[in-house]
Scaffold this motif. Structure first.
Motif, PDB file in Angstrom:
ATOM      1  N   ASN A 227       0.814  -1.218   0.000  1.00 20.45           N
ATOM      2  CA  ASN A 227       0.000   0.000   0.000  1.00 20.45           C
ATOM      3  C   ASN A 227       0.847   1.268   0.000  1.00 20.45           C
ATOM      4  N   MET A 228       2.152   1.155  -0.227  1.00 22.03           N
ATOM      5  CA  MET A 228       3.035   2.312  -0.237  1.00 22.03           C
ATOM      6  C   MET A 228       3.379   2.702  -1.662  1.00 22.03           C
ATOM      7  N   LYS A 229       3.611   3.990  -1.845  1.00 19.18           N
ATOM      8  CA  LYS A 229       3.990   4.476  -3.159  1.00 19.18           C
ATOM      9  C   LYS A 229       5.418   4.056  -3.472  1.00 19.18           C
ATOM     10  N   GLY A 230       5.635   3.701  -4.727  1.00 15.96           N
ATOM     11  CA  GLY A 230       6.964   3.265  -5.124  1.00 15.96           C
ATOM     12  C   GLY A 230       7.955   4.413  -5.169  1.00 15.96           C
ATOM     13  N   GLY A 231       9.169   4.162  -4.788  1.00 14.66           N
ATOM     14  CA  GLY A 231      10.218   5.168  -4.811  1.00 14.66           C
ATOM     15  C   GLY A 231      11.345   4.750  -5.733  1.00 14.66           C
ATOM     16  N   LEU A 232      12.126   5.726  -6.151  1.00 17.01           N
ATOM     17  CA  LEU A 232      13.241   5.449  -7.042  1.00 17.01           C
ATOM     18  C   LEU A 232      14.401   4.878  -6.233  1.00 17.01           C
ATOM     19  N   ARG A 233      14.972   3.802  -6.738  1.00 21.04           N
ATOM     20  CA  ARG A 233      16.126   3.179  -6.100  1.00 21.04           C
ATOM     21  C   ARG A 233      17.196   2.904  -7.142  1.00 21.04           C
ATOM     22  N   SER A 234      18.408   3.010  -6.739  1.00 19.24           N
ATOM     23  CA  SER A 234      19.517   2.690  -7.640  1.00 19.24           C
ATOM     24  C   SER A 234      19.616   1.179  -7.799  1.00 19.24           C
ATOM     25  N   MET A 235      20.298   0.756  -8.838  1.00 23.06           N
ATOM     26  CA  MET A 235      20.513  -0.669  -9.055  1.00 23.06           C
ATOM     27  C   MET A 235      21.313  -1.276  -7.903  1.00 23.06           C
ATOM     28  N   TYR A 236      22.198  -0.487  -7.327  1.00 25.89           N
ATOM     29  CA  TYR A 236      23.007  -0.929  -6.186  1.00 25.89           C
ATOM     30  C   TYR A 236      22.105  -1.348  -5.022  1.00 25.89           C
ATOM     31  N   ASP A 237      21.111  -0.504  -4.698  1.00 26.41           N
ATOM     32  CA  ASP A 237      20.213  -0.811  -3.582  1.00 26.41           C
ATOM     33  C   ASP A 237      19.304  -1.991  -3.901  1.00 26.41           C
ATOM     34  N   PRO A 289      28.718 -17.549   5.400  1.00 26.02           N
ATOM     35  CA  PRO A 289      28.059 -17.087   4.166  1.00 26.02           C
ATOM     36  C   PRO A 289      28.504 -15.666   3.833  1.00 26.02           C
ATOM     37  N   ARG A 290      28.760 -15.404   2.584  1.00 21.86           N
ATOM     38  CA  ARG A 290      29.221 -14.085   2.177  1.00 21.86           C
ATOM     39  C   ARG A 290      28.767 -13.801   0.766  1.00 21.86           C
ATOM     40  N   ILE A 291      28.762 -12.531   0.401  1.00 23.44           N
ATOM     41  CA  ILE A 291      28.454 -12.120  -0.958  1.00 23.44           C
ATOM     42  C   ILE A 291      29.641 -11.330  -1.489  1.00 23.44           C
ATOM     43  N   ASN A 292      29.930 -11.495  -2.764  1.00 24.78           N
ATOM     44  CA  ASN A 292      31.042 -10.798  -3.404  1.00 24.78           C
ATOM     45  C   ASN A 292      30.485  -9.667  -4.245  1.00 24.78           C
ATOM     46  N   LEU A 293      30.834  -8.448  -3.886  1.00 22.33           N
ATOM     47  CA  LEU A 293      30.360  -7.267  -4.590  1.00 22.33           C
ATOM     48  C   LEU A 293      31.542  -6.435  -5.043  1.00 22.33           C
ATOM     49  N   GLU A 294      31.405  -5.856  -6.218  1.00 20.88           N
ATOM     50  CA  GLU A 294      32.467  -4.988  -6.732  1.00 20.88           C
ATOM     51  C   GLU A 294      31.833  -3.758  -7.359  1.00 20.88           C
ATOM     52  N   ARG A 295      32.210  -2.591  -6.873  1.00 13.22           N
ATOM     53  CA  ARG A 295      31.697  -1.329  -7.411  1.00 13.22           C
ATOM     54  C   ARG A 295      32.453  -0.981  -8.690  1.00 13.22           C
ATOM     55  N   VAL A 296      31.694  -0.607  -9.743  1.00 14.28           N
ATOM     56  CA  VAL A 296      32.292  -0.181 -11.007  1.00 14.28           C
ATOM     57  C   VAL A 296      32.119   1.322 -11.138  1.00 14.28           C
ATOM     58  N   TYR A 297      32.737   1.906 -12.152  1.00 10.07           N
ATOM     59  CA  TYR A 297      32.791   3.349 -12.259  1.00 10.07           C
ATOM     60  C   TYR A 297      31.464   3.989 -12.614  1.00 10.07           C
ATOM     61  N   ASP A 298      30.526   3.243 -13.194  1.00 10.85           N
ATOM     62  CA  ASP A 298      29.258   3.833 -13.575  1.00 10.85           C
ATOM     63  C   ASP A 298      28.230   3.742 -12.457  1.00 10.85           C
ATOM     64  N   ASN A 299      28.697   3.556 -11.201  1.00 14.15           N
ATOM     65  CA  ASN A 299      27.818   3.498 -10.016  1.00 14.15           C
ATOM     66  C   ASN A 299      26.858   2.333 -10.052  1.00 14.15           C
ATOM     67  N   GLN A 300      27.151   1.323 -10.844  1.00 13.49           N
ATOM     68  CA  GLN A 300      26.367   0.104 -10.865  1.00 13.49           C
ATOM     69  C   GLN A 300      27.108  -0.961 -10.058  1.00 13.49           C
ATOM     70  N   LEU A 301      26.520  -2.123  -9.957  1.00 10.21           N
ATOM     71  CA  LEU A 301      27.065  -3.192  -9.148  1.00 10.21           C
ATOM     72  C   LEU A 301      27.318  -4.426 -10.003  1.00 10.21           C
ATOM     73  N   THR A 302      28.487  -5.014  -9.855  1.00  9.68           N
ATOM     74  CA  THR A 302      28.838  -6.203 -10.616  1.00  9.68           C
ATOM     75  C   THR A 302      28.992  -7.364  -9.661  1.00  9.68           C
ATOM     76  N   LEU A 303      28.367  -8.502  -9.969  1.00  8.67           N
ATOM     77  CA  LEU A 303      28.479  -9.698  -9.164  1.00  8.67           C
ATOM     78  C   LEU A 303      29.348 -10.708  -9.876  1.00  8.67           C
ATOM     79  N   PHE A 304      30.126 -11.456  -9.112  1.00  6.59           N
ATOM     80  CA  PHE A 304      30.965 -12.504  -9.705  1.00  6.59           C
ATOM     81  C   PHE A 304      31.049 -13.679  -8.747  1.00  6.59           C
TER      82      PHE A 304
END
Length: 304
Positions: A227-237, A289-304
């Motif tokens: 019932n909440m209005k949608g908000g803008l989120r980055s791909m990272y979030d 348990p862990r997750i592997n995250l790598e920040r790229v220059y275009d402010n997006q998120l890359t998983l490997f």
């Protein structure tokens, strides 16, 4: 099960901590404070505080579910060369009460991980009895409370956890079962060393809580209700929200491997020692348990 070298390493760290902690208590004149009303012994116990702490960590790192069976068969027989001055099992359960404060501070100061800028928060229930036996339960009368979660009603406590992207526990808090999940995040000491993004479920939605954490340098990220209005989120979030299952895995390992939840407690101090022992054992697990995250220059998120 821990190796003998690892047991010796943990004992050295715990023994040094207990010596410093007890020396500080003596300087402040607090060494004579007692939590029980039993008579005070005139001689020191054969089993030191560090040994009690190590035994509890060993129990929660093993596959045993019964502390008595583990103590009598493993500690008193198999590892007798590491603990030559063992006491009876009844005496050991009494000694657990004497290390409650030391054990909690030892885990908080020596075993918890460090924040990496990505944190996950969640709570899990700790039942102390079945719902049919609530009115007959006396051990936690006046302490445990009824609560409700996604699994239904329960009677007991809540364990609130914060972990990082490496699966390391950053902080924890124990509350009665009727406490709201958002209340611990309002306590400054609980989020004192947390910064960056913190991911939680829908139970942490709150405008006031978001503003309070944002002022302290923490961005709370949660899913939205229907019932909440949608908000803008980055791909990272968005990707971080999908990876929130890491803390669910931490809770699962604490309950099913470290055995922090059972209904055989006979006193509140021993319940705390059992719970802290399970958390300490998890902190010493070789694989988490862990997750592997790598920040790229275009402010997006890359998983490997």
């Amino acid at each position: 099960m821990l190796t003998e070298d690892k047991i010796t390493e943990i004992f050295v760290i715990a023994d040094e901590f207990c010596k410093v902690f007890n020396a500080m208590l003596r300087r402040r004149g607090l060494s004579k404070i007692r939590t029980d009303r039993k008579r005070e012994y005139h001689r020191d116990c054969r089993l030191s505080q560090a040994e009690v702490i190590v035994i509890m960590i060993m129990f929660h790192s093993s596959n045993h579910k019964c502390l008595k069976h583990f103590y009598l068969n493993e500690i008193c027989q198999r590892y007798r060369h590491l603990f030559p001055e063992t006491v009876s099992y009844n005496r050991f359960t009494e000694l657990e009460k004497s290390v409650v404060v030391q054990f909690v501070i030892f885990v908080k100061k020596c075993l918890l991980g460090k924040c990496t800028g990505i944190s996950f928060v969640d709570s899990t229930l700790l039942r102390v009895c079945r719902n049919q036996r609530i009115h007959m339960h006396k051990v936690f009368k006046g302490i445990a409370q009824r609560g409700k979660c996604s699994l239904g009603w329960f009677y007991g406590f809540k364990l609130h956890l914060i972990c990082n992207d490496k699966g390391e526990i950053l902080n924890f808090m124990i509350t009665p079962g009727d406490v709201d999940d958002r209340e611990p995040l309002k306590v400054k000491s609980f989020v004192e060393f947390i910064y960056g993004k913190m991911v939680g479920d829908k139970g942490y939605i709150g405008k006031d809580l978001f503003c309070k954490l944002f002022i302290d340098g923490i961005q709370l990220i949660t899913k939205l209700k229907n019932n909440m209005k949608g908000g803008l989120r980055s791909m990272y979030d968005r990707i971080l929200l999908r990876k929130r299952a890491i803390i669910e895995t931490v809770n699962d390992q604490l309950k099913n491997i470290a055995q922090i939840e059972h209904s055989r407690h006979r006193s509140f101090p021993n319940f705390i020692v059992n719970l802290i022992g399970g958390i300490a054992a998890y902190c010493l697990f070789p694989k988490k348990p862990r997750i592997n995250l790598e920040r790229v220059y275009d402010n997006q998120l890359t998983l490997f």
